[in-house]
Design a protein around this motif. Structure first.
Motif, PDB file in Angstrom:
ATOM      1  N   LYS A   1       0.838  -1.205   0.000  1.00 45.58           N
ATOM      2  CA  LYS A   1       0.000   0.000   0.000  1.00 45.58           C
ATOM      3  C   LYS A   1       0.877   1.261   0.000  1.00 45.58           C
ATOM      4  O   LYS A   1       0.595   2.243  -0.702  1.00 45.58           O
ATOM      5  N   GLU A   2       1.940   1.227   0.785  1.00 45.83           N
ATOM      6  CA  GLU A   2       2.849   2.372   0.864  1.00 45.83           C
ATOM      7  C   GLU A   2       3.515   2.633  -0.483  1.00 45.83           C
ATOM      8  O   GLU A   2       3.624   3.776  -0.933  1.00 45.83           O
ATOM      9  N   LEU A   3       3.987   1.568  -1.114  1.00 45.51           N
ATOM     10  CA  LEU A   3       4.646   1.715  -2.409  1.00 45.51           C
ATOM     11  C   LEU A   3       3.703   2.319  -3.435  1.00 45.51           C
ATOM     12  O   LEU A   3       4.108   3.144  -4.267  1.00 45.51           O
ATOM     13  N   HIS A   4       2.456   1.914  -3.363  1.00 44.74           N
ATOM     14  CA  HIS A   4       1.465   2.478  -4.283  1.00 44.74           C
ATOM     15  C   HIS A   4       1.272   3.975  -4.002  1.00 44.74           C
ATOM     16  O   HIS A   4       1.235   4.795  -4.938  1.00 44.74           O
ATOM     17  N   ALA A   5       1.159   4.325  -2.721  1.00 42.80           N
ATOM     18  CA  ALA A   5       0.963   5.725  -2.348  1.00 42.80           C
ATOM     19  C   ALA A   5       2.165   6.585  -2.741  1.00 42.80           C
ATOM     20  O   ALA A   5       2.020   7.777  -3.056  1.00 42.80           O
ATOM     21  N   GLU A   6       3.349   5.980  -2.765  1.00 43.61           N
ATOM     22  CA  GLU A   6       4.577   6.698  -3.138  1.00 43.61           C
ATOM     23  C   GLU A   6       4.830   6.651  -4.642  1.00 43.61           C
ATOM     24  O   GLU A   6       5.902   7.050  -5.115  1.00 43.61           O
ATOM     25  N   ASN A   7       3.850   6.117  -5.385  1.00 44.50           N
ATOM     26  CA  ASN A   7       3.981   5.977  -6.841  1.00 44.50           C
ATOM     27  C   ASN A   7       5.164   5.114  -7.240  1.00 44.50           C
ATOM     28  O   ASN A   7       5.794   5.324  -8.272  1.00 44.50           O
ATOM     29  N   GLN A   8       5.472   4.142  -6.378  1.00 44.35           N
ATOM     30  CA  GLN A   8       6.561   3.229  -6.701  1.00 44.35           C
ATOM     31  C   GLN A   8       6.042   1.855  -7.125  1.00 44.35           C
ATOM     32  O   GLN A   8       6.809   0.928  -7.309  1.00 44.35           O
ATOM     33  N   ASN A   9       4.734   1.731  -7.260  1.00 46.24           N
ATOM     34  CA  ASN A   9       4.146   0.460  -7.698  1.00 46.24           C
ATOM     35  C   ASN A   9       4.244   0.399  -9.225  1.00 46.24           C
ATOM     36  O   ASN A   9       3.298   0.688  -9.941  1.00 46.24           O
ATOM     37  N   ASP A  10       5.433   0.057  -9.713  1.00 48.48           N
ATOM     38  CA  ASP A  10       5.696   0.086 -11.145  1.00 48.48           C
ATOM     39  C   ASP A  10       5.534  -1.284 -11.795  1.00 48.48           C
ATOM     40  O   ASP A  10       6.049  -1.540 -12.882  1.00 48.48           O
ATOM     41  N   GLY A  11       4.812  -2.168 -11.112  1.00 47.85           N
ATOM     42  CA  GLY A  11       4.655  -3.516 -11.641  1.00 47.85           C
ATOM     43  C   GLY A  11       3.261  -3.757 -12.179  1.00 47.85           C
ATOM     44  O   GLY A  11       2.588  -2.838 -12.663  1.00 47.85           O
ATOM     45  N   TYR A  12       2.799  -4.980 -12.043  1.00 52.40           N
ATOM     46  CA  TYR A  12       1.511  -5.399 -12.594  1.00 52.40           C
ATOM     47  C   TYR A  12       0.401  -5.458 -11.549  1.00 52.40           C
ATOM     48  O   TYR A  12      -0.757  -5.651 -11.875  1.00 52.40           O
ATOM     49  N   LEU A  13       0.756  -5.316 -10.271  1.00 53.37           N
ATOM     50  CA  LEU A  13      -0.241  -5.425  -9.208  1.00 53.37           C
ATOM     51  C   LEU A  13      -1.215  -4.256  -9.238  1.00 53.37           C
ATOM     52  O   LEU A  13      -0.800  -3.091  -9.253  1.00 53.37           O
ATOM     53  N   ASP A  14      -2.505  -4.569  -9.245  1.00 54.22           N
ATOM     54  CA  ASP A  14      -3.546  -3.559  -9.087  1.00 54.22           C
ATOM     55  C   ASP A  14      -3.833  -3.444  -7.593  1.00 54.22           C
ATOM     56  O   ASP A  14      -4.382  -4.369  -6.979  1.00 54.22           O
ATOM     57  N   ILE A  15      -3.438  -2.323  -7.001  1.00 57.74           N
ATOM     58  CA  ILE A  15      -3.541  -2.170  -5.549  1.00 57.74           C
ATOM     59  C   ILE A  15      -4.981  -2.254  -5.060  1.00 57.74           C
ATOM     60  O   ILE A  15      -5.248  -2.577  -3.896  1.00 57.74           O
ATOM     61  N   ASN A  16      -5.938  -1.985  -5.938  1.00 57.39           N
ATOM     62  CA  ASN A  16      -7.351  -2.071  -5.565  1.00 57.39           C
ATOM     63  C   ASN A  16      -7.853  -3.513  -5.547  1.00 57.39           C
ATOM     64  O   ASN A  16      -9.009  -3.760  -5.197  1.00 57.39           O
ATOM     65  N   LYS A  17      -6.991  -4.415  -5.921  1.00 54.32           N
ATOM     66  CA  LYS A  17      -7.332  -5.837  -5.900  1.00 54.32           C
ATOM     67  C   LYS A  17      -6.451  -6.599  -4.908  1.00 54.32           C
ATOM     68  O   LYS A  17      -6.267  -7.810  -5.018  1.00 54.32           O
ATOM     69  N   LEU A  18      -5.896  -5.896  -3.934  1.00 54.18           N
ATOM     70  CA  LEU A  18      -5.014  -6.509  -2.940  1.00 54.18           C
ATOM     71  C   LEU A  18      -5.779  -6.802  -1.655  1.00 54.18           C
ATOM     72  O   LEU A  18      -6.471  -5.930  -1.117  1.00 54.18           O
ATOM     73  N   PHE A  19      -5.629  -8.040  -1.145  1.00 51.77           N
ATOM     74  CA  PHE A  19      -6.309  -8.484   0.079  1.00 51.77           C
ATOM     75  C   PHE A  19      -5.353  -9.320   0.926  1.00 51.77           C
ATOM     76  O   PHE A  19      -4.288  -9.729   0.468  1.00 51.77           O
TER      77      PHE A  19
END
Length: 315
Positions: free
Chosen positions: A93-111
């Protein structure tokens, strides 16, 4: 069953960049991470992680009614112990908030699915501050609050841990079909329940977290001013009848895994218990049972339906 900080960070980065998670719900869970350690920075073999307990159990529990939908099947990843699962979820979640989620994971589909356990674990930067608060909102006595599930992305089990779902009364026919032993006698769930009750006063974790246990079972008609009285009260109410409410209440506060691991077969008797592979095969039969349930009262069924709804906007 834990990962070092560096190993966990590598694991998180690998999950994030796996092409196989694209457009899929990703569910983090507790479980063996030895293979994770072997992969290090090479995620090419990560597909095999779903074949490991506990990920394979949860995946096998997915409701068959959901699998028939034209949406991707959720992906499950073991992350070690409960603390590691929480850390992995929050770090993604933090990586996404820091715009470092540069992969294929959709953070809205994380559980994440974690064991309730008897100890409370803190959860930072989440709508509920700890695991007990998640549990209180998600469950009402022994039933899951279906109306609340879609407000959760971190789910606790509704019983003390995953193995509690392996020994519930409604699973008796599964054990009857295959000849299993418990303490060198034909497996009888009543005997296991009796042992779990008899050994209540030997459970040091329960004794140290007695207030938590009391809060969980406040709906029951048990007496429990102290741990000895709790044992006596369970013993008095326990009969040969398979009382789901009583056993479910017991499984809110008592560890079940040690009893599960004492199940064995005639062939495995010299070892006194089933091998990990044999226990895994038995757990997958149990998972198949849960996958066929379409009842909102089944905790795991309700959780997975919620994940499908949140991730894919279905049902």
């Amino acid at each position: 069953m834990s990962l070092t900080a560096d190993e966990l960070n590598t694991h998180i980065e690998n999950i994030m960049r796996l092409r196989s998670v694209k457009n899929k719900a990703v569910v983090l869970c507790e479980g063996d991470v030895n293979e994770v350690k072997n992969f290090k920075k090479n995620p090419s073999k990560y597909g095999s992680l779903e074949k490991l307990p506990d990920a394979n159990f949860y995946k096998a529990c997915l409701p068959k009614s959901m699998k028939q939908l034209s949406v991707p099947t959720p992906v499950f990843f073991n992350c070690g112990d409960r603390g590691n699962v929480i850390k992995a979820y929050l770090r993604l979640k933090e990586l996404h908030a820091e715009n470092q989620n540069d992969g294929y994971l959709d953070i809205n589909k994380l559980f994440a699915i974690i064991d309730l356990d008897i100890q409370t674990a803190k959860v930072d930067k989440y709508q509920f501050e700890n695991t007990e608060e998640i549990f209180k909102n998600l469950y009402n006595e022994l039933k899951i609050n279906v109306d609340e599930t879609d407000s959760h992305t971190i789910f606790t089990t509704g019983l003390i841990h995953k193995e509690a779902y392996f020994l519930l009364p409604h699973l008796e026919p599964i054990f009857d079909r295959d000849y299993h032993l418990y303490k060198n006698e034909k497996l009888d769930l009543h005997k296991i329940y009796s042992d779990i009750i008899e050994e209540i006063t030997e459970d040091k974790d329960l004794e140290q977290n007695f207030n938590i246990a009391c809060n969980r079972i406040g709906f029951s008609e048990l007496n429990y001013t102290n741990i000895n009285e709790l044992k006596e009260s369970f013993s008095e109410k326990f009969t040969r009848n398979l009382d789901y409410k009583l056993i479910g209440t017991l499984f809110l506060i008592r560890k079940v895994k040690p009893y599960w691991e004492n199940i064995h077969t005639i062939e495995s008797r010299p070892k006194e218990h089933l091998s990990e592979k044999e226990l895994e095969r038995l757990s997958l039969k149990i998972a198949e049972f849960y996958s066929e349930q379409d009842d909102k009262d089944f905790h795991l069924t309700a959780i997975f339906k919620s994940i499908y709804r949140q991730a894919y906007k279905v049902v």
